[in-house]
Design a protein around this motif. Structure first.
Motif: not given
Length: 286
Positions: A5-14, A267-283
């Motif tokens: 996970f790169n923090e560019g994904c959520n660096r400006f989340c509340k 912030q949590e929704e962002n990380v959760k979504k990022a994990a889902e799409v990254t895991r799906a991509h790898v699979a």
């Protein structure tokens, strides 16, 4: 293939916090995190925690730090004071990396140069600076990963330019960050990537992007998408297959997007979504 996970994904989340990202990345199954320097500087400046406290966290958890991202605008400095400032910043980053157990520093080229430098002049300068940087990181076992950035104003904006530079540096400690968006945004050549030695690619940044003209002023980082989102134009299978074929040994696929709409998530929704799409991509592709 592990996921990062790169923090560019959520660096400006509340109410964003790097320490909170560490907890969330471990919670949602990431193996690695790229800590963004601007996020870390912001938190340390606000006194949220110390770099030593973060270092202790890593000693007691599964999540690892993949890279310190980044030392920005490292090349084509015009005065000795500017050059000295870059090296002083590197010294501080090395200090932090040693505390965090980090063995990779991403270095980002300068933008909007005050001189009309040629490709050759930019290469010569970058090679010289990177060789000096190697002397500083080598005693610590830290690698440098050059991230070419696919924007017209960036001094190193295509894969082939970056690859020529790291080949000239000729050090096992210097390689390339391959960001899919940056590769496409300035029309880097697939032929160049297909002929490259995968051991020189240290970091693989995963993302999608809108189908915009290469080099257009409005084709910016904000046009990134989660991979395989509607409107995503990138050939993800080709990236994955090519990296396999050339012997990419990084074994980590790191998600990095900078889309304003995604910052509206918690912030949590962002990380959760990022994990889902990254895991799906790898699979699907790896």
């Amino acid at each position: 293939m592990k996921i990062g996970f790169n923090e560019g994904c959520n660096r400006f989340c509340k109410d964003h916090s790097v320490m909170k990202d560490l907890e969330l990345c471990e919670k949602y199954g990431f193996d690695y995190i790229d800590v963004q320097s601007e996020c870390l500087d912001r938190d340390l400046g606000a006194g949220k925690y110390t770099i030593e406290e973060m270092g202790e966290w890593f000693k007691n958890h599964r999540l690892q730090i993949l890279s310190y991202n980044a030392l920005v605008y490292f090349n084509m400095k015009q005065t000795q004071d500017e050059k000295d400032a870059v090296m002083a910043e590197l010294d501080e980053i090395i200090r932090r990396c040693n505390i965090l157990g980090c063995k990779m520093i991403v270095v980002v080229p300068s933008t909007d140069l005050p001189v009309h430098a040629t490709v050759g002049e930019i290469k010569a300068d970058a090679v010289d600076v990177l060789k000096k940087m190697v002397k500083k990181v080598e005693p610590h076992g830290i690698k440098l990963s050059l991230e070419f950035c696919g924007a017209p104003g960036m001094s190193i904006n295509r894969f082939e330019y970056a690859y020529d530079i790291i080949k000239a540096v000729d050090s096992p400690l210097v390689g390339i960050t391959l960001d899919q968006y940056h590769f496409h945004a300035m029309a880097s050549q697939w032929e160049s990537l297909e002929k490259a030695d995968g051991k020189h690619i240290f970091v693989w940044h995963l993302n999608g992007m809108e189908d915009l003209p290469c080099g257009a002023a409005y084709n910016t980082d904000e046009k990134r998408l989660w991979p395989d989102e509607p409107g995503d134009c990138l050939d993800h299978k080709r990236y994955a297959d090519t990296l396999k074929q050339i012997g990419f040994t990084g074994d980590v696929c790191t998600i990095e997007v900078f889309r304003p709409a995604y910052y509206e998530l918690s912030q949590e929704e962002n990380v959760k979504k990022a994990a889902e799409v990254t895991r799906a991509h790898v699979a699907k592709y790896c």
